[in-house]
Design an enzyme around this catalytic site. Structure first.
Site, PDB file in Angstrom:
ATOM      1  N   LYS A  22       7.292  -2.254  11.995  1.00  0.00           N
ATOM      2  CA  LYS A  22       8.043  -1.988  10.741  1.00  0.00           C
ATOM      3  C   LYS A  22       7.430  -0.768  10.047  1.00  0.00           C
ATOM      4  CE  LYS A  22       6.966  -4.327   6.825  1.00  0.00           C
ATOM      5  NZ  LYS A  22       6.685  -3.498   5.646  1.00  0.00           N
ATOM      6  N   ASN A  23       6.108  -0.735   9.922  1.00  0.00           N
ATOM      7  CA  ASN A  23       5.458   0.297   9.113  1.00  0.00           C
ATOM      8  C   ASN A  23       5.341   1.639   9.806  1.00  0.00           C
ATOM      9  OD1 ASN A  23       5.368  -1.525   7.087  1.00  0.00           O
ATOM     10  ND2 ASN A  23       3.182  -1.942   7.236  1.00  0.00           N
ATOM     11  N   CYS A 115       4.938  -4.325  -7.359  1.00  0.00           N
ATOM     12  CA  CYS A 115       5.479  -5.476  -6.612  1.00  0.00           C
ATOM     13  C   CYS A 115       4.461  -6.609  -6.771  1.00  0.00           C
ATOM     14  CB  CYS A 115       5.701  -5.117  -5.142  1.00  0.00           C
ATOM     15  SG  CYS A 115       4.174  -4.890  -4.258  1.00  0.00           S
ATOM     16  N   ARG A 120       1.030  -0.334  -7.238  1.00  0.00           N
ATOM     17  CA  ARG A 120       1.548   0.550  -6.176  1.00  0.00           C
ATOM     18  C   ARG A 120       1.980   1.930  -6.719  1.00  0.00           C
ATOM     19  NH1 ARG A 120       3.303  -2.973  -2.042  1.00  0.00           N
ATOM     20  NH2 ARG A 120       3.110  -1.216  -0.602  1.00  0.00           N
ATOM     21  N   ASP A 303      -3.079  -6.117   5.457  1.00  0.00           N
ATOM     22  CA  ASP A 303      -1.859  -6.843   5.841  1.00  0.00           C
ATOM     23  C   ASP A 303      -2.141  -8.050   6.725  1.00  0.00           C
ATOM     24  OD1 ASP A 303       0.314  -3.923   6.118  1.00  0.00           O
ATOM     25  OD2 ASP A 303      -0.554  -4.986   4.424  1.00  0.00           O
ATOM     26  N   ARG A 395      11.780  -9.534   5.714  1.00  0.00           N
ATOM     27  CA  ARG A 395      11.598  -8.086   5.561  1.00  0.00           C
ATOM     28  C   ARG A 395      10.775  -7.532   6.723  1.00  0.00           C
ATOM     29  NH1 ARG A 395       9.953  -6.033  -0.273  1.00  0.00           N
ATOM     30  NH2 ARG A 395      10.157  -4.153   1.004  1.00  0.00           N
TER      31      ARG A 395
HETATM   32  C1  EPZ Z   1       1.412   0.827   3.304  1.00  0.00           C
HETATM   33  O1  EPZ Z   1       1.744   0.708   1.935  1.00  0.00           O
HETATM   34  C2  EPZ Z   1       2.062  -0.354   4.000  1.00  0.00           C
HETATM   35  N1  EPZ Z   1       3.520  -0.274   3.841  1.00  0.00           N
HETATM   36  C3  EPZ Z   1       1.550  -1.656   3.402  1.00  0.00           C
HETATM   37  O2  EPZ Z   1       2.120  -2.727   4.161  1.00  0.00           O
HETATM   38  C4  EPZ Z   1       0.030  -1.698   3.577  1.00  0.00           C
HETATM   39  O3  EPZ Z   1      -0.469  -2.870   2.972  1.00  0.00           O
HETATM   40  C5  EPZ Z   1      -0.596  -0.458   2.913  1.00  0.00           C
HETATM   41  O4  EPZ Z   1      -0.018   0.739   3.487  1.00  0.00           O
HETATM   42  C6  EPZ Z   1      -2.104  -0.393   3.111  1.00  0.00           C
HETATM   43  O5  EPZ Z   1      -2.404  -0.388   4.470  1.00  0.00           O
HETATM   44  C7  EPZ Z   1       4.216   0.534   4.663  1.00  0.00           C
HETATM   45  O6  EPZ Z   1       3.663   1.220   5.514  1.00  0.00           O
HETATM   46  C8  EPZ Z   1       5.699   0.556   4.476  1.00  0.00           C
HETATM   47  P1  EPZ Z   1      -1.177   2.870   0.216  1.00  0.00           P
HETATM   48  P2  EPZ Z   1       1.434   1.951   0.914  1.00  0.00           P
HETATM   49  O7  EPZ Z   1      -0.440   4.006  -0.382  1.00  0.00           O
HETATM   50  O8  EPZ Z   1       1.681   3.239   1.624  1.00  0.00           O
HETATM   51  C9  EPZ Z   1      -3.224   3.039  -4.051  1.00  0.00           C
HETATM   52  C10 EPZ Z   1       3.232  -4.743   4.511  1.00  0.00           C
HETATM   53  O9  EPZ Z   1       2.879  -5.894   4.254  1.00  0.00           O
HETATM   54  N2  EPZ Z   1      -2.402   4.258  -4.261  1.00  0.00           N
HETATM   55  O10 EPZ Z   1      -2.089   3.127   1.365  1.00  0.00           O
HETATM   56  O11 EPZ Z   1       2.163   1.704  -0.340  1.00  0.00           O
HETATM   57  C11 EPZ Z   1      -2.373   1.789  -4.027  1.00  0.00           C
HETATM   58  O12 EPZ Z   1      -2.183   1.293  -5.330  1.00  0.00           O
HETATM   59  C12 EPZ Z   1       2.998  -3.645   3.491  1.00  0.00           C
HETATM   60  O13 EPZ Z   1       3.764  -4.375   5.587  1.00  0.00           O
HETATM   61  C13 EPZ Z   1      -2.573   4.993  -5.429  1.00  0.00           C
HETATM   62  O14 EPZ Z   1      -3.365   4.643  -6.301  1.00  0.00           O
HETATM   63  O15 EPZ Z   1      -0.116   1.751   0.689  1.00  0.00           O
HETATM   64  C14 EPZ Z   1      -3.192   0.836  -3.201  1.00  0.00           C
HETATM   65  O16 EPZ Z   1      -4.163   0.226  -4.030  1.00  0.00           O
HETATM   66  C15 EPZ Z   1       2.438  -4.188   2.187  1.00  0.00           C
HETATM   67  N3  EPZ Z   1      -1.818   6.110  -5.605  1.00  0.00           N
HETATM   68  C16 EPZ Z   1      -3.913   1.748  -2.205  1.00  0.00           C
HETATM   69  O17 EPZ Z   1      -3.818   3.078  -2.735  1.00  0.00           O
HETATM   70  C17 EPZ Z   1      -0.918   6.543  -4.666  1.00  0.00           C
HETATM   71  O18 EPZ Z   1      -0.268   7.597  -4.881  1.00  0.00           O
HETATM   72  C18 EPZ Z   1      -3.289   1.744  -0.825  1.00  0.00           C
HETATM   73  O19 EPZ Z   1      -1.934   2.092  -0.957  1.00  0.00           O
HETATM   74  C19 EPZ Z   1      -0.771   5.779  -3.485  1.00  0.00           C
HETATM   75  C20 EPZ Z   1      -1.518   4.643  -3.302  1.00  0.00           C
END
Ligand code: EPZ
Length: 418
Positions: A22-23, A115, A120, A303, A395
């Site tokens: 998915k990701n 969420c 996020r 995850d 999802r």
């Molecule tokens: C991706 O989300 C995945 N989703 C998530 O999987 C996964 O948990 C996450 O990466 C971490 O591995 C998809 O790939 C669609 P991040 P993403 O940006 O990209 C902070 C699932 O269950 N952050 O790496 O949203 C954020 O708040 C889902 O399949 C900022 O502060 O994750 C978080 O604490 C859930 N500012 C951390 O970084 C930003 O601009 C990691 O977020 C971006 C992120």
């Protein structure tokens, strides 16, 4: 809404084929916006989030055809708008921002809200795109972005954000000049995205490391590409056989992308063997407690935290979980306690004392991986577990109850009136 009914206590035996990721599929499908000409994708999982992504692509002006695990995308005249009604159902929609700015120089994308698992934010996405020449305003909850032609830049991310890295790679692929992404995320799904873009003529190097170099090109041509297998779906099935015992063979398992998960599960008493059939997973004695800390790849993936916490509930000893990625990713713990688990939450840590058994109970899914955690627990609990609000589960897992039933689990889906 549907619910799952599970009668616990059945060890799992048999073969499960792991779906496409998915990701990986979400950013790769949205990267179609960058292409001139049609594009075919294989091994695309049939999930709610995929259907949402294809709906978004159609809104953006692409024609999409989804048959089984194959998707055909025909980019048309682009409409650079991702409406709130769609973005609020899938935060990853924000990944269309970079491609739209790269192709059209303008975009209107609803700012994704938070969420269940956290705020996020997308500040890193915007800061990086601003360095490449984009300007943004926020109007009525929409990110309004514009630029002439994006130009290469040296961008240091404050944290290795997966989505931020993906958005910036896609934007840089068609930018003028070279972009250097420092402190980039190293997840396997980033590698898959970069490999896909390179198959279309992009010039990306360093994917999988913390420094990624993207030399912008003037156009990208569609081709055919197969999505990598889903390491989190695979890991979820490992947790299912770990907590119930038995022996599972996982076909198409992305073994190289699961090293941190294997280490943790081996500490808990699982045994793994790579054979011609696929990855063989079984339990060697009883479950043992362990500690885990979620980290960016190649550390233990956030995850998989909920699924392994369910296993810890029945492990001998005391386990400690330290969730370092998201600020509220313990919603499953409260439901596990309803099933008899002994879990104490303190901020971003959870202390799990193993108990002799869990009891089936009616529980509520709150997010995608929390739903998976409740399935893991329900498979081992005494009696019947009912999991409601499994639209969260749909999802990210395709027909999981059918896959688990086929290897001996007593699990079925029932429709429940709203
Ligand atoms: C991706 O989300 C995945 N989703 C998530 O999987 C996964 O948990 C996450 O990466 C971490 O591995 C998809 O790939 C669609 P991040 P993403 O940006 O990209 C902070 C699932 O269950 N952050 O790496 O949203 C954020 O708040 C889902 O399949 C900022 O502060 O994750 C978080 O604490 C859930 N500012 C951390 O970084 C930003 O601009 C990691 O977020 C971006 C992120």
């Amino acid at each position: 809404m549907d619910k799952l009914i599970i009668e616990g206590g059945q060890p799992l035996h048999g073969v499960i084929t792991v779906n496409g990721s998915k990701n990986a599929a979400l950013p790769i499908l949205l990267a179609s916006i960058l292409l001139e000409g049609a594009q075919d994708f294989d091994n695309v999982p049939n999930l709610r989030d995929i259907r949402t992504t294809l709906k978004l692509l159609q809104l953006l002006g692409c024609q999409c055809r989804h048959e089984g695990h194959t998707v055909h995308v025909e980019p048309g005249p682009l409409v650079p708008e991702a409406p709130y009604d769609l973005v609020r159902t899938m935060r990853a929609s924000v990944l269309c921002l970079g491609p739209l700015l790269a192709r059209l120089g303008r975009a209107r994308v609803a700012l994704p809200g938070g969420c269940a698992i956290g705020a996020r934010p997308v500040d890193q996405h915007l800061k990086g795109l601003e360095k490449m020449g984009a300007t943004f305003t926020l109007e009525e909850g929409n990110i309004i972005g514009s630029c002439s032609r994006l130009h290469g830049a040296e961008i240091s991310l404050d944290m290795p954000t997966v989505g931020g890295t993906e958005n910036l790679i896609m934007a840089a692929a068609l930018a003028e000049g070279t972009t250097l992404l420092c402190n980039a995320a190293r997840e396997p799904e980033i590698i898959d995205l970069a490999n896909f873009l390179n198959s279309c003529g992009a010039r990306i190097k360093g994917q999988g490391t913390s420094t990624i170099e993207i030399e912008g090109v003037t156009s990208l041509k569609g081709s055919r590409y197969a999505i990598m297998p889903d390491r989190i779906e695979a890991g979820t099935f490992l947790a299912c056989v770990g907590i119930t015992g038995g022996r599972l063979v996982l076909q198409n398992c992305p073994v190289d992308a699961l090293e941190a998960v294997f280490r943790t599960l081996q500490n808990m008493g699982m045994r793994f063997e790579t054979t011609d059939e696929g990855l063989v997973a079984s339990m060697d004695g009883d479950l043992r407690a362990t500690d885990l800390r979620t980290q960016p790849y190649p550390g233990f993936p956030t995850d998989m935290q909920a699924q392994v916490m369910a296993m810890m509930c029945l492990a001998h000893g005391v386990s400690l979980v330290d969730e370092r990625i998201f600020e509220n990713r313990f919603m499953h713990a409260l439901e596990l306690v309803r099933m008899g688990a002994d879990i104490q939450l303190t901020g971003h840590t959870a202390l799990i004392r193993g108990v002799d058994h869990l009891n089936g109970a009616p529980v509520m899914a709150s997010d995608l991986r929390a739903s998976a955690s409740l399935i893991v627990a329900g498979l081992a609990a005494h009696g019947t577990t009912q999991i409601r609000r499994i639209y969260h589960l749909d999802r990210g897992y395709e027909r999981i109850e059918e896959k688990l039933s086929a290897v001996g689990a007593r699990i079925r889906r029932e429709h429940e009136d709203d």
